[in-house]
Write an enzyme that holds these catalytic residues in place. Structure first.
Site, PDB file in Angstrom:
ATOM      1  N   ASP A  51      37.512  30.696  48.017  1.00 22.62           N
ATOM      2  CA  ASP A  51      36.475  31.674  47.659  1.00 22.62           C
ATOM      3  C   ASP A  51      35.983  31.519  46.227  1.00 22.62           C
ATOM      4  O   ASP A  51      34.916  32.036  45.878  1.00 22.62           O
ATOM      5  CB  ASP A  51      37.010  33.102  47.821  1.00 22.62           C
ATOM      6  CG  ASP A  51      36.996  33.587  49.255  1.00 22.62           C
ATOM      7  OD1 ASP A  51      36.260  33.000  50.072  1.00 22.62           O
ATOM      8  OD2 ASP A  51      37.718  34.555  49.554  1.00 22.62           O
TER       9      ASP A  51
ATOM     10  N   LYS B 110      33.242  40.313  46.420  1.00 22.09           N
ATOM     11  CA  LYS B 110      32.236  39.775  47.331  1.00 22.09           C
ATOM     12  C   LYS B 110      32.440  40.370  48.720  1.00 22.09           C
ATOM     13  O   LYS B 110      33.525  40.810  49.090  1.00 22.09           O
ATOM     14  CB  LYS B 110      32.287  38.247  47.388  1.00 22.09           C
ATOM     15  CG  LYS B 110      33.638  37.642  47.780  1.00 22.09           C
ATOM     16  CD  LYS B 110      33.800  37.426  49.253  1.00 22.09           C
ATOM     17  CE  LYS B 110      35.142  36.801  49.593  1.00 22.09           C
ATOM     18  NZ  LYS B 110      35.452  36.829  51.039  1.00 22.09           N
TER      19      LYS B 110
END
Length: 294
Positions: free
Chosen positions: A147, A9
């Protein structure tokens, strides 16, 4: 064996909103998945007691191989709610570590999603076909790391609180160059945060609105509010980020998350490729990428 791409990401923007009573920080961020990924393999069998085996190939040798690896912890978290199991895990490591790209978290998210799919398909035998739905997976993910919920949910997401409070966004496909500037410790970066690093949600609101409108966000709104803290924690990161900006000025380079990697948005794959070449000529590992899951 079920094989799953574990997509990295990029935090297109991140604001540190303040320090929490538990010692962590509240953030507000817009993050997207990119087509740079590890490969995760999973095989599950019924067992009297939980046993997890992990094999790792690729990478720089820094990936933990023991029970402290996030993939192993994810499999054990699944077993805690689904019952004992034998998990054979394999990881082909491609995403650099400590780069702010969420590689290890993505691997754990892949295990959570893969285990849920295998259990739902009957991999643990008759009577063990219960479902681990998305809310249950997100609860497990939040307990493993900040995350991981975003990486389980997938697609563009606005992340709040420690990162576990998610709002799904629509977004166009974006082209970007990603360059690994220097290793960065998330813990050390947050430890270096001071009050001057805090900001409101103006930039994040603007980026989310642009994506929802199908537009490329403005560079002035991109980047990480942790850049100053990451540079204080690791001065080499700040110096190499400045060197990248000087060597490849055709792009606006922004730190992602707590650092390690920087990215620059472009209008095309060719533009991302040209910036990647410039970053490599400056001595940095780099890759032309595209967002996925929009």
């Amino acid at each position: 064996m079920l094989l799953i791409p574990a997509h990295a990401k990029v935090n297109l923007c991140l604001a540190v909103r303040g320090r929490r009573h538990d010692g962590f920080h509240d953030i507000d961020s817009v993050a997207v998945l990119i087509d740079w990924h590890d490969l995760v393999g999973i095989r599950l069998d019924a067992a009297a007691t939980t046993a997890v085996r992990l094999r790792v190939s690729g990478g720089d040798g820094s990936t933990p191989r023991g029970d402290d690896n996030l993939m192993a912890r994810a499999a054990r978290a699944v077993a805690a709610v689904a019952g004992p199991l034998a998990a054979d895990l394999w990881l082909e490591k491609r995403v650099p570590s400590e780069a702010g790209l969420g590689g290890g978290s993505a691997d754990a998210a892949g295990v959570l999603r893969g285990c849920a799919a295998l259990i739902g398909a009957g991999a643990l035998g008759p009577g063990r076909t219960g479902t681990l739905d998305l809310p249950a997976l997100l609860d497990l993910a939040a307990a493993l790391g900040s995350d991981i919920p975003m990486l389980v949910a997938g697609g563009p997401q606005r992340m709040r609180a420690r990162g576990e409070v998610l709002t799904a966004l629509s977004a166009p496909s974006l082209h970007l160059a990603v360059a690994v500037v220097a290793a960065s410790s998330t813990a050390a970066t947050y430890a270096a945060v001071d009050g001057l690093d805090f900001e409101d949600a103006t930039r994040i609101d603007a980026v989310a609105a642009a994506l929802e409108a199908g537009e490329r966000p403005a560079d002035d709104h991109l980047g990480s509010g942790l850049e100053a803290a990451a540079s204080r924690a690791n001065p080499a990161l700040g110096a190499r980020l400045m060197a990248l900006r000087a060597a490849a000025p055709e792009g606006r380079w922004h730190l992602t998350g707590s650092g390690g990697a920087a990215f620059a948005l472009t209008d095309s794959a060719d533009g991302a490729g040209a910036l990647t070449v410039a970053a490599r000529e400056a001595g940095l590992p780099a890759r032309a990428c595209r967002t996925v899951g929009g």
